[in-house]
Design a protein around this motif. Structure first.
Motif, PDB file in Angstrom:
ATOM      1  N   SER A   1      54.004  25.207-121.463  1.00 58.10           N
ATOM      2  CA  SER A   1      52.812  25.273-120.613  1.00 58.10           C
ATOM      3  C   SER A   1      51.703  26.104-121.249  1.00 58.10           C
ATOM      4  N   ASP A   2      50.474  25.786-120.859  1.00 55.26           N
ATOM      5  CA  ASP A   2      49.298  26.608-121.154  1.00 55.26           C
ATOM      6  C   ASP A   2      49.052  26.800-122.643  1.00 55.26           C
ATOM      7  N   THR A   3      49.098  25.716-123.392  1.00 53.18           N
ATOM      8  CA  THR A   3      48.829  25.819-124.828  1.00 53.18           C
ATOM      9  C   THR A   3      48.144  24.549-125.315  1.00 53.18           C
ATOM     10  N   THR A   4      47.417  24.668-126.426  1.00 53.42           N
ATOM     11  CA  THR A   4      46.806  23.522-127.094  1.00 53.42           C
ATOM     12  C   THR A   4      47.246  23.509-128.543  1.00 53.42           C
TER      13      THR A   4
ATOM     14  N   THR B   1      53.035  22.349-117.958  1.00 54.78           N
ATOM     15  CA  THR B   1      51.728  22.012-117.397  1.00 54.78           C
ATOM     16  C   THR B   1      50.603  22.648-118.206  1.00 54.78           C
ATOM     17  N   ASN B   2      49.414  22.062-118.047  1.00 50.65           N
ATOM     18  CA  ASN B   2      48.171  22.633-118.580  1.00 50.65           C
ATOM     19  C   ASN B   2      48.201  22.782-120.097  1.00 50.65           C
ATOM     20  N   SER B   3      48.715  21.765-120.790  1.00 49.86           N
ATOM     21  CA  SER B   3      48.770  21.805-122.253  1.00 49.86           C
ATOM     22  C   SER B   3      48.241  20.504-122.836  1.00 49.86           C
TER      23      SER B   3
ATOM     24  N   GLY C   1      52.434  16.920-117.273  1.00 50.39           N
ATOM     25  CA  GLY C   1      51.623  18.125-117.399  1.00 50.39           C
ATOM     26  C   GLY C   1      51.088  18.413-118.783  1.00 50.39           C
ATOM     27  N   VAL C   2      51.509  17.661-119.789  1.00 52.18           N
ATOM     28  CA  VAL C   2      51.007  17.826-121.149  1.00 52.18           C
ATOM     29  C   VAL C   2      50.319  16.533-121.563  1.00 52.18           C
ATOM     30  N   THR C   3      49.084  16.614-121.983  1.00 53.70           N
ATOM     31  CA  THR C   3      48.343  15.449-122.462  1.00 53.70           C
ATOM     32  C   THR C   3      48.578  15.276-123.959  1.00 53.70           C
TER      33      THR C   3
ATOM     34  N   SER D   1      49.606  10.225-119.204  1.00 57.05           N
ATOM     35  CA  SER D   1      49.442  11.447-119.994  1.00 57.05           C
ATOM     36  C   SER D   1      49.420  11.209-121.502  1.00 57.05           C
TER      37      SER D   1
END
Length: 301
Positions: free
Chosen positions: A176-179, A206-208, A246-248, A276
């Motif tokens: 989660s929470d990374t690019t 999520t949010n990655s 949650g990950v694109t 996604s």
């Protein structure tokens, strides 16, 4: 938790030297106890036949800007069951290279216990969590990811890698929470390995974002599980079969990825969450030998 032999934490693998820069200060370390002083005072460092004690790391995270570190002879590591990289590398505009015939012997068999993922630790070759990195002309013999790019890495190029016995050339696993973006693997060989090339995102993350990834001119042989794998269901070391959203994953190119897997393996496994995955293209891709391919995105299967 995977134990990488080398972990890139920040900075660049390639050094750039400005006109008028001061001459490099050279030194050679022949014992582990010499390394910290060399890192602190020199910008051209040779590590010659360093034996790292059990429970210790070869810490190169404080090299000065534009330092070149050359591994020479055989670097060895004593065994202790713990979860830390054996070598840490970090800094700005630095260059890590090797003298002819140099070997980094991670003593992986002591951690593997002959059990692979179920041994004392996992054992990645390179684990990259950094920006502006070039890794090239490497040979990795191990039993986990040959190269794993994860945790906020960007602008990473891996070129001319030879991977034997590994889990392949991997993006992730992505939590989660990374690019992770702008990652390229070129002109490499993966053989006698569990996977060939893969992108793996953690189930429920999520949010990655995973973006702008290239696998080009990759030759696979004797792959035992998956030739090409893009999965959004990675859980407890493998696919769960149920993808999450949650990950694109977007703007990914597989070009001229070819080779063979074993008869019980899958040539392809692509499992994306609902909406996604986008703009993933496969060109001149041909992996054969396996059965039961499974894809819910693209035209591989």
């Amino acid at each position: 938790m995977a134990r990488p032999i080398l972990s890139f934490l920040s900075g660049a693998l390639l050094a750039t030297t400005s006109l008028g820069a001061p001459a490099a200060t050279s030194c050679t370390a022949t014992a582990y106890s010499d390394v910290s002083a060399a890192v602190a005072s020199c910008t051209a460092i040779t590590l010659s036949n360093i034996a790292v004690p059990a429970g210790s790391q070869l810490d190169l995270t404080k090299v000065q800007p534009s330092t070149t570190v050359t591994f020479a002879g055989t670097t060895t590591f004593g065994f202790k069951a713990w979860e830390n990289p054996l070598i840490l590398i970090g800094g700005t505009d630095f260059h890590i290279t090797a003298a002819s015939g140099a070997i980094i012997d991670g003593n992986g068999q002591a951690w593997w216990d002959g059990q692979g993922d179920n041994g004392v630790e996992n054992t990645d070759g390179f684990n990259v969590k950094a920006t502006n990195v070039l890794i090239q002309d490497i040979t990795v013999i191990n039993q986990d990811d040959c190269v794993a790019v994860s945790s906020g890495a960007s602008n990473v190029t891996v070129r001319n890698a030879s991977c034997d016995g590994s889990h392949g050339l991997s993006i992730g696993s992505v939590g989660s929470d990374t690019t992770i973006k702008d990652i390229s693997f070129y002109d490499s060989v993966v053989k006698n390995s569990q996977n060939g090339v893969r992108i793996k995102t953690v189930s429920g993350a999520t949010n990655s974002v995973v973006q702008n990834i290239v696998y080009q001119n990759i030759a696979l042989s004797n792959i035992s599980s998956y030739g090409i794998i893009v999965e959004q269901d990675y859980l407890n070391g493998g696919p769960s079969g149920t993808p999450t959203n949650g990950v694109t994953i977007k703007d990914v190119v597989f070009q001229n990825v070819t080779g063979t897997v074993t008869s019980k393996a899958k040539d392809y496994y692509v499992l994306c969450g609902s909406g996604s995955c986008s703009n993933i293209t496969f060109s001149e891709v041909k992996v054969t030998g396996g059965t039961g391919d499974s894809c819910n995105y693209g035209s591989l299967c």
